[in-house]
Design a protein around this motif. Structure first.
Motif, PDB file in Angstrom:
ATOM      1  N   LYS A   5       4.086  11.149  38.570  1.00 25.45           N
ATOM      2  CA  LYS A   5       2.972  10.319  39.044  1.00 25.45           C
ATOM      3  C   LYS A   5       2.037   9.954  37.900  1.00 25.45           C
ATOM      4  N   ASN A   6       1.744  10.924  37.053  1.00 25.68           N
ATOM      5  CA  ASN A   6       0.923  10.631  35.878  1.00 25.68           C
ATOM      6  C   ASN A   6       1.618   9.617  34.979  1.00 25.68           C
ATOM      7  N   TYR A   7       2.931   9.786  34.836  1.00 24.64           N
ATOM      8  CA  TYR A   7       3.695   8.869  33.978  1.00 24.64           C
ATOM      9  C   TYR A   7       3.635   7.440  34.519  1.00 24.64           C
ATOM     10  N   ARG A   8       3.784   7.268  35.820  1.00 25.17           N
ATOM     11  CA  ARG A   8       3.731   5.922  36.396  1.00 25.17           C
ATOM     12  C   ARG A   8       2.361   5.288  36.160  1.00 25.17           C
ATOM     13  N   GLN A   9       1.301   6.089  36.284  1.00 22.36           N
ATOM     14  CA  GLN A   9      -0.041   5.557  36.038  1.00 22.36           C
ATOM     15  C   GLN A   9      -0.244   5.267  34.551  1.00 22.36           C
ATOM     16  N   LYS A  21      -5.236  22.303  41.134  1.00 21.37           N
ATOM     17  CA  LYS A  21      -5.118  21.035  41.851  1.00 21.37           C
ATOM     18  C   LYS A  21      -5.376  19.816  40.971  1.00 21.37           C
ATOM     19  N   ALA A  22      -5.858  20.020  39.758  1.00 24.19           N
ATOM     20  CA  ALA A  22      -6.167  18.889  38.879  1.00 24.19           C
ATOM     21  C   ALA A  22      -4.893  18.247  38.354  1.00 24.19           C
ATOM     22  N   GLU A  23      -4.911  16.921  38.292  1.00 19.85           N
ATOM     23  CA  GLU A  23      -3.727  16.180  37.846  1.00 19.85           C
ATOM     24  C   GLU A  23      -3.480  16.326  36.350  1.00 19.85           C
ATOM     25  N   TRP A  24      -4.446  16.882  35.618  1.00 25.93           N
ATOM     26  CA  TRP A  24      -4.225  17.102  34.182  1.00 25.93           C
ATOM     27  C   TRP A  24      -3.596  18.460  33.901  1.00 25.93           C
ATOM     28  N   THR A  35     -12.165   1.672  47.715  1.00 24.76           N
ATOM     29  CA  THR A  35     -10.822   1.499  47.173  1.00 24.76           C
ATOM     30  C   THR A  35     -10.246   2.841  46.745  1.00 24.76           C
ATOM     31  N   LYS A  36      -8.943   2.844  46.470  1.00 21.74           N
ATOM     32  CA  LYS A  36      -8.265   4.063  46.033  1.00 21.74           C
ATOM     33  C   LYS A  36      -8.387   4.274  44.528  1.00 21.74           C
ATOM     34  N   TYR A  37      -8.886   3.253  43.810  1.00 18.66           N
ATOM     35  CA  TYR A  37      -8.931   3.315  42.355  1.00 18.66           C
ATOM     36  C   TYR A  37     -10.303   2.913  41.836  1.00 18.66           C
ATOM     37  N   TYR A  38     -10.658   3.483  40.695  1.00 11.93           N
ATOM     38  CA  TYR A  38     -11.717   2.911  39.878  1.00 11.93           C
ATOM     39  C   TYR A  38     -11.069   1.860  38.980  1.00 11.93           C
ATOM     40  N   LEU A  39     -11.613   0.662  38.948  1.00 17.38           N
ATOM     41  CA  LEU A  39     -11.144  -0.373  38.037  1.00 17.38           C
ATOM     42  C   LEU A  39     -12.102  -0.432  36.858  1.00 17.38           C
ATOM     43  N   ILE A  40     -11.579  -0.228  35.662  1.00 19.65           N
ATOM     44  CA  ILE A  40     -12.414  -0.186  34.463  1.00 19.65           C
ATOM     45  C   ILE A  40     -11.988  -1.311  33.539  1.00 19.65           C
ATOM     46  N   LYS A  41     -12.949  -2.145  33.162  1.00 15.06           N
ATOM     47  CA  LYS A  41     -12.657  -3.250  32.238  1.00 15.06           C
ATOM     48  C   LYS A  41     -13.709  -3.225  31.139  1.00 15.06           C
ATOM     49  N   VAL A  42     -13.377  -2.513  30.077  1.00 14.64           N
ATOM     50  CA  VAL A  42     -14.283  -2.414  28.939  1.00 14.64           C
ATOM     51  C   VAL A  42     -13.625  -3.012  27.695  1.00 14.64           C
ATOM     52  N   SER A  43     -12.482  -3.663  27.873  1.00 11.96           N
ATOM     53  CA  SER A  43     -11.783  -4.325  26.773  1.00 11.96           C
ATOM     54  C   SER A  43     -11.012  -5.508  27.367  1.00 11.96           C
ATOM     55  N   ASP A  44     -10.015  -6.006  26.652  1.00 11.05           N
ATOM     56  CA  ASP A  44      -9.274  -7.177  27.124  1.00 11.05           C
ATOM     57  C   ASP A  44      -8.461  -6.891  28.382  1.00 11.05           C
ATOM     58  N   ARG A 104      -7.389   6.956  39.397  1.00 16.05           N
ATOM     59  CA  ARG A 104      -7.141   7.275  40.797  1.00 16.05           C
ATOM     60  C   ARG A 104      -8.315   8.076  41.365  1.00 16.05           C
ATOM     61  N   ARG A 105      -8.836   7.651  42.485  1.00 12.09           N
ATOM     62  CA  ARG A 105      -9.913   8.388  43.128  1.00 12.09           C
ATOM     63  C   ARG A 105      -9.407   9.752  43.608  1.00 12.09           C
ATOM     64  N   ASN A 106     -10.338  10.692  43.723  1.00 12.17           N
ATOM     65  CA  ASN A 106     -10.044  12.038  44.229  1.00 12.17           C
ATOM     66  C   ASN A 106      -8.985  12.740  43.379  1.00 12.17           C
ATOM     67  N   THR A 107      -8.996  12.439  42.088  1.00 11.78           N
ATOM     68  CA  THR A 107      -8.130  13.116  41.133  1.00 11.78           C
ATOM     69  C   THR A 107      -8.994  13.520  39.935  1.00 11.78           C
TER      70      THR A 107
END
Length: 251
Positions: free
Chosen positions: A107-111, A143-146, A31-40, A46-49
């Motif tokens: 892009k960061n804002y949308r995420q 190149k880092a998104e941060w 997938t293009k994303y890591y899905l993390i569910k450690v709360s409600d 995003r992968r490769n970021t």
């Protein structure tokens, strides 16, 4: 972070949920994303970021877990909110706090909105925290998104611009008398932020800040000059510094 260390950290921090996250996401490339569910509510990296590196720093290495932070907070400003992981950390710690996230890059804002939009107490501003109202040029330092930083747009040649917002704007919009916590990770913008119009800092109880190098120059000078005039005590942890306003905290 190698995979074994990552697995150990995830299990220590989140138990069985951490194990499931690691096995389902970190070891998979489907997938293009890591899905993390450690709360409600789940959130996405995003992968490769640089998103997972930010996740590691905040949730696995606990970079904002200062013992001196308060048990409760009413208002928290997260400047340089990136994709919302620091906001999620603080929302878990202070579920009743009003958290205002400021992020300049689209892009960061949308995420950020995707990851935190389901929390009624989390608000979003697509802009850059600055010492005055102006248009700013947005630059990606590597190149880092941060690593997006902003500069005064003197030439108007850079079409990638963003509107600034001042701390006074934020204070007025939310009608704050006191700001419990401010987190600043604004990629060098702290140099200009504290060059003028910084009286707002007297309203801040706790300030977390990360300093940066811009063109080989340290960005902490203006901030440290301001701190010399005020009654704050400093704590250091990893790349961050926590400043506690003794005039407000001791009241």
């Amino acid at each position: 972070m190698n995979k074994l260390n990552g697995l150990i950290k995830c299990i220590k921090k989140f138990g069985f949920s951490g194990l499931l996250f690691f096995l389902k996401n970190k070891l998979s490339r489907s997938t293009k994303y890591y899905l993390i569910k450690v709360s409600d509510h789940p959130f996405f990296l995003r992968r490769n970021t640089s998103d997972f590196l930010v996740f590691e720093e905040i949730f696995l290495d606990s970079q904002y877990e200062f013992n001196a932070l308060p048990k409760d907070a009413k208002y928290l400003i997260d400047a340089g909110a990136n994709v919302g992981l620091s906001a999620l950390f603080f929302q878990r710690k202070y579920p009743d706090a009003e958290i205002i996230c400021i992020e300049p890059e689209d892009k960061n804002y949308r995420q950020l909105v995707i990851n935190t939009g389901h929390y009624e107490t989390v608000s979003h501003i697509n802009g850059a925290l600055w010492n005055k109202k102006t248009n700013l040029s947005l630059h990606q330092d590597n190149k880092a998104e941060w690593s997006f930083s902003v500069q005064a747009n003197l030439s108007n040649k850079n079409t990638n611009t963003v509107q600034s917002i001042t701390m006074q704007d934020v204070i007025a919009r939310w009608d704050m008398d006191i700001i419990d916590i401010v987190k600043l990770d604004i990629e060098g913008g702290e140099k200009d932020l504290f060059s003028s119009d910084y009286e707002w800092i007297k309203k801040v109880k706790y300030l977390i800040i990360e300093f940066h190098q811009i063109d080989g120059q340290d960005t902490s000078g203006n901030f440290k000059n301001v701190m010399e005039k005020l009654n704050f005590i400093k704590y250091s942890q990893r790349q961050n510094e926590l400043y506690v306003n003794l005039d407000l905290v001791n009241k």
